[in-house]
Design a protein around this motif. Structure first.
Motif, short mmCIF file in Angstrom:
data_model
loop_
_atom_site.label_atom_id
_atom_site.label_comp_id
_atom_site.label_asym_id
_atom_site.label_seq_id
_atom_site.Cartn_x
_atom_site.Cartn_y
_atom_site.Cartn_z
N SER A 1 -10.01 5.86 14.49
CA SER A 1 -11.37 5.81 13.99
C SER A 1 -11.75 7.11 13.29
CB SER A 1 -12.33 5.53 15.14
OG SER A 1 -13.66 5.62 14.72
N LYS A 2 -11.48 8.23 13.95
CA LYS A 2 -11.80 9.54 13.36
C LYS A 2 -10.96 9.82 12.12
CE LYS A 2 -14.62 10.96 16.64
NZ LYS A 2 -16.00 11.30 16.44
N LYS A 3 -9.70 9.41 12.15
CA LYS A 3 -8.82 9.62 11.00
C LYS A 3 -9.32 8.83 9.79
CE LYS A 3 -4.05 9.06 9.50
NZ LYS A 3 -2.73 8.56 9.87
N ALA A 4 -9.77 7.59 10.02
CA ALA A 4 -10.31 6.78 8.94
C ALA A 4 -11.57 7.43 8.36
CB ALA A 4 -10.62 5.38 9.44
N GLN A 5 -12.39 8.04 9.22
CA GLN A 5 -13.59 8.73 8.73
C GLN A 5 -13.21 9.92 7.87
OE1 GLN A 5 -15.84 9.81 12.18
NE2 GLN A 5 -16.71 7.78 12.46
N VAL A 6 -12.24 10.71 8.32
CA VAL A 6 -11.82 11.90 7.57
C VAL A 6 -11.24 11.52 6.22
CG1 VAL A 6 -10.15 13.79 7.55
CG2 VAL A 6 -11.49 13.36 9.59
N LEU A 7 -10.40 10.48 6.22
CA LEU A 7 -9.74 10.07 4.98
C LEU A 7 -10.62 9.20 4.10
CD1 LEU A 7 -6.17 9.30 6.35
CD2 LEU A 7 -6.95 11.35 5.14
N GLY A 8 -11.76 8.77 4.61
CA GLY A 8 -12.67 7.95 3.82
C GLY A 8 -12.17 6.54 3.63
N GLN A 9 -11.40 6.04 4.58
CA GLN A 9 -10.86 4.69 4.52
C GLN A 9 -11.68 3.77 5.42
OE1 GLN A 9 -6.87 5.24 5.84
NE2 GLN A 9 -6.16 6.03 3.87
N LEU B 1 -7.08 12.74 21.69
CA LEU B 1 -7.90 11.54 21.74
C LEU B 1 -7.05 10.32 22.04
CD1 LEU B 1 -9.99 12.18 18.49
CD2 LEU B 1 -10.73 12.56 20.82
N SER B 2 -7.71 9.24 22.47
CA SER B 2 -6.98 7.98 22.65
C SER B 2 -6.62 7.45 21.27
CB SER B 2 -7.85 6.97 23.39
OG SER B 2 -8.91 6.55 22.55
N PHE B 3 -5.73 6.43 21.24
CA PHE B 3 -5.26 5.88 19.97
C PHE B 3 -6.43 5.33 19.14
CE2 PHE B 3 -3.79 2.25 17.45
CZ PHE B 3 -2.87 2.88 16.64
N ASP B 4 -7.32 4.58 19.78
CA ASP B 4 -8.44 3.98 19.05
C ASP B 4 -9.39 5.05 18.50
OD1 ASP B 4 -7.54 1.41 19.51
OD2 ASP B 4 -8.66 1.22 21.39
N LEU C 1 -7.19 20.42 7.36
CA LEU C 1 -7.64 21.11 8.57
C LEU C 1 -8.27 20.14 9.56
CD1 LEU C 1 -9.15 24.37 7.04
CD2 LEU C 1 -7.13 24.19 8.50
N ALA C 2 -9.04 19.18 9.05
CA ALA C 2 -9.67 18.19 9.93
C ALA C 2 -8.62 17.32 10.60
CB ALA C 2 -10.65 17.33 9.14
N LEU C 3 -7.58 16.92 9.87
CA LEU C 3 -6.51 16.11 10.46
C LEU C 3 -5.73 16.89 11.50
CD1 LEU C 3 -5.18 14.18 7.34
CD2 LEU C 3 -6.51 13.27 9.25
N GLU C 4 -5.48 18.16 11.25
CA GLU C 4 -4.79 19.00 12.23
C GLU C 4 -5.63 19.15 13.50
OE1 GLU C 4 -3.81 22.68 10.33
OE2 GLU C 4 -2.41 21.73 8.93
N ASP C 5 -6.93 19.28 13.33
CA ASP C 5 -7.83 19.38 14.47
C ASP C 5 -7.82 18.10 15.29
OD1 ASP C 5 -9.87 20.62 16.08
OD2 ASP C 5 -11.32 19.31 15.07
N LEU C 6 -7.79 16.95 14.62
CA LEU C 6 -7.73 15.67 15.33
C LEU C 6 -6.45 15.57 16.16
CD1 LEU C 6 -8.93 12.94 12.82
CD2 LEU C 6 -10.00 13.64 14.95
N GLY C 7 -5.35 16.06 15.61
CA GLY C 7 -4.09 16.00 16.33
C GLY C 7 -4.08 16.84 17.59
N ARG C 8 -4.87 17.88 17.63
CA ARG C 8 -4.91 18.78 18.79
C ARG C 8 -5.89 18.33 19.86
NH1 ARG C 8 -6.44 22.92 15.36
NH2 ARG C 8 -4.81 23.16 13.84
#
Length: 89
Positions: free
Chosen positions: A55-63, A48-51, A38-45
């Motif tokens: 950054s947010k995707k790495a936070q969600v995935l814990g990478q 946001l800029s690529f950077d 759900l968090a990744l789907e929200d990020l896609g909507r």
């Protein structure tokens, strides 16, 4: 009259019993994987800029966050030749 009342009463009781025992999926907590999805789907909507997205995707995935940026000269150019073995430049 009694023959009509008995089936109607039985029908009403069965409908009420069915409604009372209904378990809706919204009442159960989300699993960790569902929350992440759900968090990744929200990020896609968000648009946001690529950077920001990376950054947010790495936070969600814990990478660990990867840094994207310029080279040591402060220039990012697509015209700089990169030598690869076995291929012409």
């Amino acid at each position: 009259m009694k023959t009509l009342a008995a089936p109607l009463l039985l029908l009403a009781l069965s409908v009420l019993a069915g409604c009372a025992s209904h378990v809706s999926p919204e009442l159960r907590p989300y699993s960790e994987e569902e929350s992440r999805q759900l968090a990744l789907e929200d990020l896609g909507r968000r648009g946001l800029s690529f950077d920001e997205y990376q950054s947010k995707k790495a936070q969600v995935l814990g990478q660990p966050q990867k840094s994207y940026g310029f080279d040591s000269q402060g220039v990012m150019s697509a015209e700089r030749a990169v030598r690869t073995f076995g291929r012409p430049i």
